[in-house]
Design an enzyme around this catalytic site. Structure first.
Site, PDB file in Angstrom:
ATOM      1  N   ASN A 191       5.058  -0.578  -1.904  1.00 44.99           N
ATOM      2  CA  ASN A 191       6.783   0.151  -1.870  1.00 44.99           C
ATOM      3  C   ASN A 191       5.530   1.523  -1.870  1.00 44.99           C
ATOM      4  O   ASN A 191       6.835   2.509  -3.013  1.00 44.99           O
ATOM      5  CB  ASN A 191       7.186   0.552  -3.923  1.00 44.99           C
ATOM      6  N   ARG A 192       4.657   2.048  -1.054  1.00 45.51           N
ATOM      7  CA  ARG A 192       4.596   3.283  -0.844  1.00 45.51           C
ATOM      8  C   ARG A 192       4.021   3.883  -2.025  1.00 45.51           C
ATOM      9  O   ARG A 192       3.207   5.253  -1.929  1.00 45.51           O
ATOM     10  CB  ARG A 192       5.688   4.228  -0.348  1.00 45.51           C
ATOM     11  N   LEU A 193       3.360   2.880  -2.712  1.00 44.01           N
ATOM     12  CA  LEU A 193       2.800   4.130  -4.206  1.00 44.01           C
ATOM     13  C   LEU A 193       1.561   3.110  -3.556  1.00 44.01           C
ATOM     14  O   LEU A 193       0.413   2.359  -4.713  1.00 44.01           O
ATOM     15  CB  LEU A 193       2.982   2.887  -4.981  1.00 44.01           C
TER      16      LEU A 193
END
Length: 214
Positions: A191-193
């Site tokens: 989630n691009r975290l």
């Protein structure tokens, strides 16, 4: 227009947490480097991008090979009269970066470059294959040349000149050591975290660690 908006992937191969972080970034770099090496799918684990600020005021990045690293810094070799050599002489603040996409990892190093001692440059030069040693003499790196034949003919002449003889290291060729002041470790996450842990060198030469937002 070439639309690349659908080039996406989910990063799920690892995590980087504050638990068990070493006190210094070189220890973590060494651990990551050998994990990538042991993974076995990376052609040149030691390939890194060196970014400098040129004498024209523009940044420029190019890929070179890391040849040694110690707790003092990261060493690579080049022609001191090349574009990057002159840029470093004018402004020794540089950035190194490694991207190991197979393990979804990136390391970004801000540091100050300086020439290594001549005996270190001599030792590495002597370890190189003969062709690479001659190539260092042949190439006026970053200068305009008339043709490929110019290099090939010069190499042929030097092969004859040094046949059976010791090949001396050119004085304008040698190593730089980049002494880090900030090192960021990036681990891809879903989630691009992504995980981003930064080490910053303090006045007492200890390292402060922070987590950065992705």
């Amino acid at each position: 227009m070439e639309d690349l908006s659908n080039y996406r992937r989910s990063y799920e191969k690892g995590e980087l947490t504050e638990q068990n972080l070493p006190e210094d970034p070189i220890s973590l770099f060494k651990k990551w480097f050998h994990e990538v090496e042991d993974f076995g799918a990376v052609a040149e684990v030691n390939a890194m991008t060196v970014s400098t600020i040129g004498k024209d005021g523009f940044p420029k990045a190019r890929v070179v090979l890391l040849k040694q690293f110690t707790y003092e810094g990261f060493i690579f070799y080049t022609n001191y009269n090349s574009e990057k050599g002159k840029a470093i002489e004018a402004n020794p603040n540089v950035c190194l970066s490694f991207f190991w996409h197979e393990l979804e990892r990136q390391v970004i190093i801000k540091g100050v470059a300086e020439k290594v001692s001549e005996n270190i440059s001599d030792g590495y030069f002597e370890s190189r294959p003969e062709g690479s040693r001659l190539g260092a003499i042949v190439s006026p790196q970053s200068e305009v040349i008339p043709s490929r034949d110019f290099l090939e003919n010069k190499l042929h002449d030097l092969e004859n000149e040094y046949k059976g003889k010791e090949i001396p290291r050119p004085k304008n060729w040698g190593g730089f050591i980049v002494k880090p002041v900030e090192v960021e470790f990036w681990q891809g996450r879903p989630n691009r975290l992504h995980d981003r842990i930064r080490y910053k060198l303090q006045d007492d030469f200890s390292w402060l660690t922070d987590r950065l937002a992705p």
